[in-house]
Design a protein around this motif. Structure first.
Motif, PDB file in Angstrom:
ATOM      1  N   UNK A  33      -5.887   4.848  -7.036  1.00  0.00           N
ATOM      2  CA  UNK A  33      -5.964   3.833  -5.974  1.00  0.00           C
ATOM      3  C   UNK A  33      -4.930   2.741  -6.239  1.00  0.00           C
ATOM      4  N   UNK A  34      -4.836   2.296  -7.494  1.00  0.00           N
ATOM      5  CA  UNK A  34      -3.859   1.254  -7.844  1.00  0.00           C
ATOM      6  C   UNK A  34      -2.429   1.735  -7.624  1.00  0.00           C
ATOM      7  N   UNK A  35      -2.153   2.993  -7.996  1.00  0.00           N
ATOM      8  CA  UNK A  35      -0.807   3.549  -7.792  1.00  0.00           C
ATOM      9  C   UNK A  35      -0.480   3.634  -6.300  1.00  0.00           C
ATOM     10  N   UNK A  36      -1.441   4.093  -5.503  1.00  0.00           N
ATOM     11  CA  UNK A  36      -1.209   4.198  -4.055  1.00  0.00           C
ATOM     12  C   UNK A  36      -0.966   2.816  -3.464  1.00  0.00           C
ATOM     13  N   UNK A  37      -1.737   1.825  -3.925  1.00  0.00           N
ATOM     14  CA  UNK A  37      -1.555   0.454  -3.444  1.00  0.00           C
ATOM     15  C   UNK A  37      -0.153  -0.044  -3.783  1.00  0.00           C
ATOM     16  N   UNK A  38       0.269   0.153  -5.026  1.00  0.00           N
ATOM     17  CA  UNK A  38       1.599  -0.308  -5.445  1.00  0.00           C
ATOM     18  C   UNK A  38       2.705   0.411  -4.674  1.00  0.00           C
ATOM     19  N   UNK A  39       2.527   1.715  -4.443  1.00  0.00           N
ATOM     20  CA  UNK A  39       3.538   2.489  -3.717  1.00  0.00           C
ATOM     21  C   UNK A  39       3.666   1.999  -2.274  1.00  0.00           C
ATOM     22  N   UNK A  40       2.534   1.815  -1.611  1.00  0.00           N
ATOM     23  CA  UNK A  40       2.566   1.360  -0.211  1.00  0.00           C
ATOM     24  C   UNK A  40       3.116  -0.056  -0.132  1.00  0.00           C
ATOM     25  N   UNK A  41       2.714  -0.905  -1.069  1.00  0.00           N
ATOM     26  CA  UNK A  41       3.196  -2.285  -1.083  1.00  0.00           C
ATOM     27  C   UNK A  41       4.715  -2.323  -1.272  1.00  0.00           C
ATOM     28  N   UNK A  42       5.224  -1.490  -2.189  1.00  0.00           N
ATOM     29  CA  UNK A  42       6.671  -1.437  -2.424  1.00  0.00           C
ATOM     30  C   UNK A  42       7.404  -0.957  -1.177  1.00  0.00           C
ATOM     31  N   UNK A  43       6.828   0.020  -0.484  1.00  0.00           N
ATOM     32  CA  UNK A  43       7.448   0.522   0.753  1.00  0.00           C
ATOM     33  C   UNK A  43       7.489  -0.574   1.813  1.00  0.00           C
ATOM     34  N   UNK A  44       6.408  -1.333   1.928  1.00  0.00           N
ATOM     35  CA  UNK A  44       6.365  -2.421   2.906  1.00  0.00           C
ATOM     36  C   UNK A  44       7.397  -3.486   2.571  1.00  0.00           C
ATOM     37  N   UNK A  45       7.455  -3.847   1.289  1.00  0.00           N
ATOM     38  CA  UNK A  45       8.394  -4.896   0.886  1.00  0.00           C
ATOM     39  C   UNK A  45       9.842  -4.438   0.999  1.00  0.00           C
ATOM     40  N   UNK A  46      10.062  -3.118   0.933  1.00  0.00           N
ATOM     41  CA  UNK A  46      11.411  -2.581   1.084  1.00  0.00           C
ATOM     42  C   UNK A  46      11.851  -2.585   2.544  1.00  0.00           C
ATOM     43  N   UNK A  47      10.926  -2.873   3.450  1.00  0.00           N
ATOM     44  CA  UNK A  47      11.272  -2.968   4.865  1.00  0.00           C
ATOM     45  C   UNK A  47      11.169  -1.654   5.611  1.00  0.00           C
ATOM     46  N   UNK A  48      10.530  -0.674   5.018  1.00  0.00           N
ATOM     47  CA  UNK A  48      10.363   0.607   5.709  1.00  0.00           C
ATOM     48  C   UNK A  48       9.414   0.440   6.889  1.00  0.00           C
ATOM     49  N   UNK A  49       9.697   1.179   7.944  1.00  0.00           N
ATOM     50  CA  UNK A  49       8.837   1.130   9.120  1.00  0.00           C
ATOM     51  C   UNK A  49       7.754   2.179   8.945  1.00  0.00           C
ATOM     52  N   UNK A  50       6.571   1.743   8.537  1.00  0.00           N
ATOM     53  CA  UNK A  50       5.474   2.659   8.226  1.00  0.00           C
ATOM     54  C   UNK A  50       4.519   2.760   9.409  1.00  0.00           C
ATOM     55  N   UNK A  51       3.993   3.952   9.598  1.00  0.00           N
ATOM     56  CA  UNK A  51       2.964   4.105  10.631  1.00  0.00           C
ATOM     57  C   UNK A  51       1.653   3.545  10.081  1.00  0.00           C
ATOM     58  N   UNK A  52       0.656   3.459  10.924  1.00  0.00           N
ATOM     59  CA  UNK A  52      -0.631   2.895  10.508  1.00  0.00           C
ATOM     60  C   UNK A  52      -1.241   3.732   9.396  1.00  0.00           C
ATOM     61  N   UNK A  53      -1.126   5.045   9.488  1.00  0.00           N
ATOM     62  CA  UNK A  53      -1.694   5.923   8.460  1.00  0.00           C
ATOM     63  C   UNK A  53      -0.959   5.781   7.137  1.00  0.00           C
ATOM     64  N   UNK A  54       0.350   5.538   7.204  1.00  0.00           N
ATOM     65  CA  UNK A  54       1.141   5.436   5.977  1.00  0.00           C
ATOM     66  C   UNK A  54       0.945   4.113   5.257  1.00  0.00           C
ATOM     67  N   UNK A  55       0.454   3.108   5.928  1.00  0.00           N
ATOM     68  CA  UNK A  55       0.293   1.806   5.270  1.00  0.00           C
ATOM     69  C   UNK A  55      -1.157   1.515   4.879  1.00  0.00           C
ATOM     70  N   UNK A  56      -1.960   2.554   4.815  1.00  0.00           N
ATOM     71  CA  UNK A  56      -3.355   2.409   4.383  1.00  0.00           C
ATOM     72  C   UNK A  56      -3.640   3.391   3.258  1.00  0.00           C
ATOM     73  N   UNK A  57      -4.577   3.016   2.393  1.00  0.00           N
ATOM     74  CA  UNK A  57      -5.038   3.910   1.333  1.00  0.00           C
ATOM     75  C   UNK A  57      -6.145   4.773   1.927  1.00  0.00           C
ATOM     76  N   UNK A  58      -5.981   6.079   1.827  1.00  0.00           N
ATOM     77  CA  UNK A  58      -6.946   7.011   2.391  1.00  0.00           C
ATOM     78  C   UNK A  58      -7.684   7.695   1.239  1.00  0.00           C
ATOM     79  N   UNK A  59      -9.000   7.644   1.282  1.00  0.00           N
ATOM     80  CA  UNK A  59      -9.824   8.186   0.200  1.00  0.00           C
ATOM     81  C   UNK A  59      -9.570   9.679  -0.007  1.00  0.00           C
ATOM     82  N   UNK A  60      -9.373  10.413   1.074  1.00  0.00           N
ATOM     83  CA  UNK A  60      -9.136  11.858   0.961  1.00  0.00           C
ATOM     84  C   UNK A  60      -7.853  12.132   0.171  1.00  0.00           C
ATOM     85  N   UNK A  61      -6.816  11.318   0.406  1.00  0.00           N
ATOM     86  CA  UNK A  61      -5.560  11.491  -0.331  1.00  0.00           C
ATOM     87  C   UNK A  61      -5.735  11.137  -1.807  1.00  0.00           C
ATOM     88  N   UNK A  62      -6.530  10.103  -2.081  1.00  0.00           N
ATOM     89  CA  UNK A  62      -6.799   9.719  -3.466  1.00  0.00           C
ATOM     90  C   UNK A  62      -7.520  10.863  -4.176  1.00  0.00           C
TER      91      UNK A  62
END
Length: 191
Positions: A33-62
């Motif tokens: 969960x922490x790794x997914x949070x850091x990865x998504x946060x880094x993508x957001x801060x890098x300015x990537x245009x993320x869809x709603x699904x890509x900018x959320x932590x999904x339990x199934x993916x974890x």
């Protein structure tokens, strides 16, 4: 080859584990969960245009990343982990909102789905804050109740100590009288 500091990266420290991490499975899920949070946060801060699904932590993916079945990550089995995912998603949503606010969007209307997601996240935050305030109020009420009951117990103990001392004094006086009477009875029998 030129030397530059950009070639080297600092290792990130492992996040401090909360108290509910008691098994290796929970530790593994928590770290994912922490790794997914850091990865998504880094993508957001890098300015990537993320869809709603890509900018959320999904339990199934974890669960898939951790190598466990996704039924293990429901609220009933892992309430702390579910709460952590909700909190991290709220943080990511706030970050996305703040990053989006700095971007220039020429009159783009928000979609129904975006508004519903904002409503859900704000409702979850209100519920969390309400529960926090309720727990604080209950803790204070229990504390006050305990102080009142403690005071009444102290006064009861003091009263019982006084009564006990009086009864012990009376008992000793009755014992003296009994001894005197026994001496008198023995004196009458011997004469």
């Amino acid at each position: 080859m030129k030397f530059s500091l950009g070639q080297y990266s600092n290792t990130t420290e492992a996040p401090e584990e909360p108290s509910w991490v008691t098994s290796e499975t929970k530790r593994n899920l928590y770290l994912h969960v922490c790794k997914a949070f850091d990865r998504i946060k880094a993508s957001m801060e890098a300015g990537e245009n993320l869809s709603i699904k890509d900018r959320r932590i999904v339990a199934r993916n974890i669960a898939k990343d951790s190598g466990v079945h996704d039924s293990l990550l429901n609220k009933r089995r892992q309430p702390e982990l579910s709460e952590l995912i909700v909190q991290k998603n709220a943080e990511l949503e706030e970050l996305w909102t703040s990053i989006s606010a700095t971007k220039y969007n020429p009159r783009i209307k928000r979609t129904k789905e975006v508004i519903q997601n904002e409503f859900r996240s704000q409702t979850a935050e209100i519920e969390r804050l309400t529960n926090l305030r309720l727990s604080e109020a209950l803790t204070a009420a229990i504390g006050n109740q305990m102080v009142d009951s403690h005071r009444s117990l102290v006064s009861t103990i003091e009263h019982l100590k006084t009564e006990n001392a009086e009864l012990q004094l009376r008992n000793s006086e009755l014992s003296k009288q009994l001894r005197q009477m026994m001496k008198a009875v023995n004196a009458i029998k011997s004469s």
